[in-house]
Design a protein around this motif. Sequence first.
Motif, mmCIF file in Angstrom:
data_model
loop_
_atom_site.group_PDB
_atom_site.id
_atom_site.type_symbol
_atom_site.label_atom_id
_atom_site.label_comp_id
_atom_site.label_asym_id
_atom_site.label_seq_id
_atom_site.Cartn_x
_atom_site.Cartn_y
_atom_site.Cartn_z
ATOM 1 N N ASP A 35 0.828 -1.214 0.000
ATOM 2 C CA ASP A 35 0.000 0.000 0.000
ATOM 3 C C ASP A 35 0.863 1.266 0.000
ATOM 4 O OD1 ASP A 35 0.922 -0.482 2.531
ATOM 5 O OD2 ASP A 35 -0.909 0.132 3.566
ATOM 6 N N GLU A 38 2.081 1.706 -3.610
ATOM 7 C CA GLU A 38 1.021 2.260 -4.451
ATOM 8 C C GLU A 38 0.837 3.748 -4.176
ATOM 9 O OE1 GLU A 38 -2.424 -0.096 -3.752
ATOM 10 O OE2 GLU A 38 -1.526 -1.940 -4.569
ATOM 11 N N HIS A 39 0.930 4.123 -2.903
ATOM 12 C CA HIS A 39 0.795 5.538 -2.520
ATOM 13 C C HIS A 39 1.906 6.380 -3.157
ATOM 14 C CE1 HIS A 39 0.177 9.137 -0.202
ATOM 15 N NE2 HIS A 39 1.342 9.003 0.451
#
Length: 353
Positions: A35, A38-39
């Motif tokens: 995550d 992806e950020h």
Amino acid sequence: MKVKVKVKDIAKAAGVSPTTVSLVLNNRPSRIAEDTKEHILRVAREMQFQKESEIDFSEFKKVKTLGMVVPDVMSSFYHRLAEETSRHAFYQEYTVFQCYTNDDIQCFYMAVEGLMAKNVDGIIIIPPRTMDKENVKLLKSLQKSGVPMVLLDRAAYAVFCDFVTADNKHGGRIATEYLIKHGHTGIGCLVGEVNVYTSRKRVEGYREALAAAKIPFDKDLVYYGNYDIESGRAGMELLWGKGVTAVVAGNDLMAYGVYLFAKEHHLSIPGDLSVIGYDNTELCGLMDVPLTSVDQNTDTMASKAVEVLLRRIEEPAGDEPEPARNYYFTPFVVERDSVGEMNQSSAKRSEMR
């Protein structure tokens, strides 16, 4: 005019470090959560980041480096030891600069100076075969400089630091005992130069095994060469004339020289002559008769050398350093087909001595 977006800009916007951004943008192996990746990628797209090169080296912290001085590029054993050392260092996020010196004193001197000039964090050294006073001074100066140092495989006289090696005396002993177990009493020994640490220790083990079996030691059955193929061939020619039926070769290259001698004289291995090598390199399986050889636990030696050196590097400044230690690892025999029982004709040869 469009402002160029830098890695540090993305890092600030994403709330992470520049190193983390560099690892993600360059798809480098890491433990960064998916995550978070992806950020970072989403922020980079929104800021219209364009990568000009594969890696933005300026964003990385100082690369952690080790130096390693290796005496012989042609030796399968030293090549494997160097590769294993680099692999274990890589696991600890260190890069290793390897310098091969061809056992040349001047090259050794230049290699150590060059690694110091590169500001490596520590150095692993396999000393050259011969160490004169000037090179001992060099190593002592290296110690005084504060750069952590570990000696690997070979000791250096009057240089006291951490030392990692196989138990060469034990190796010489178990190789000789293996031949004795197969009935041989006329056993020759081929090693490197007499002043080389590994040569001295392996001959000590050879003598111990003979003494334990009540076989008289004959100094004429020990041949000192250069740990190379030609020394093995020349040494075997000398020992064959003295009635030996079996030989302990100081390394697998010398054992290959013994094989060449046997082929030239139409001798069978192990029918006429039994051979045990040392180092257990890939050469063992490539010979016409697969070679029985002593394995030095290369991977364990390399791992320990890296572990000890990193511990020295990470010692807190100002603390009293731990005393230097010697670390010995136990070699073992890897059985193949080059050693046989002493037959009747071999027994007669042994009696001729």
